[in-house]
Design an enzyme around this catalytic site. Sequence first.
Site, short mmCIF file in Angstrom:
data_model
loop_
_atom_site.label_atom_id
_atom_site.label_comp_id
_atom_site.label_asym_id
_atom_site.label_seq_id
_atom_site.Cartn_x
_atom_site.Cartn_y
_atom_site.Cartn_z
CB CYS A 108 -6.34 -0.62 5.54
SG CYS A 108 -4.64 -1.19 5.31
CB CYS A 166 -1.67 1.36 6.32
SG CYS A 166 -1.39 0.60 4.69
CD GLU A 199 -1.73 4.05 3.45
OE1 GLU A 199 -1.52 3.43 2.38
OE2 GLU A 199 -2.85 4.08 3.99
CG HIS A 244 -1.96 -1.02 1.22
ND1 HIS A 244 -2.99 -1.04 2.13
CD2 HIS A 244 -2.16 -2.09 0.41
CE1 HIS A 244 -3.79 -2.06 1.89
NE2 HIS A 244 -3.30 -2.72 0.85
#
Length: 153
Positions: free
Chosen positions: A76, A79, A48, A46
């Site tokens: 999420c 993360c 992040e 992701h």
Amino acid sequence: MRQALALGKEAWALGEVPVGAVVVRDGVVIATGFNRSIVGHDPTAHAEIVALRAAAAIVGNYRLPGCELYVTLEPCVMCAGAMMHARLARVIYGASDPKTGACGSILNVFGQERLNHHTEVVGGVLAVECGQLLKAFFAERRANSRKAQSDVS
């Protein structure tokens, strides 16, 4: 946040969900990232996580105290957990995520009093622009899917 939006557009160009992230320390961008899960065959890639990995490599430490992370979509659970382990001072996100958001939309990981580190969270920064980018991406994806289905018929 504008730089994170530009990174989200880079992700879109690769066929990824258009999310971008920027890590800042003392007002200076030290690392960036955008979604790379599809092209990298990596469920953890992701925006992040990509940005946190880059920042940790630059700093030379997995802890990033005093750093802030700007991201176009509410993080999420995965993360949010990584951000807490990195000891970020603050997370700033754009659009809320009503399906997987872990900063208050579904649950609030950062609001757990019993945890040993507390990261400040600010949401809704350039929320309209961030949300529009995501909506346009998914509208295009749905249109392409309908076109592909009609071409088969």
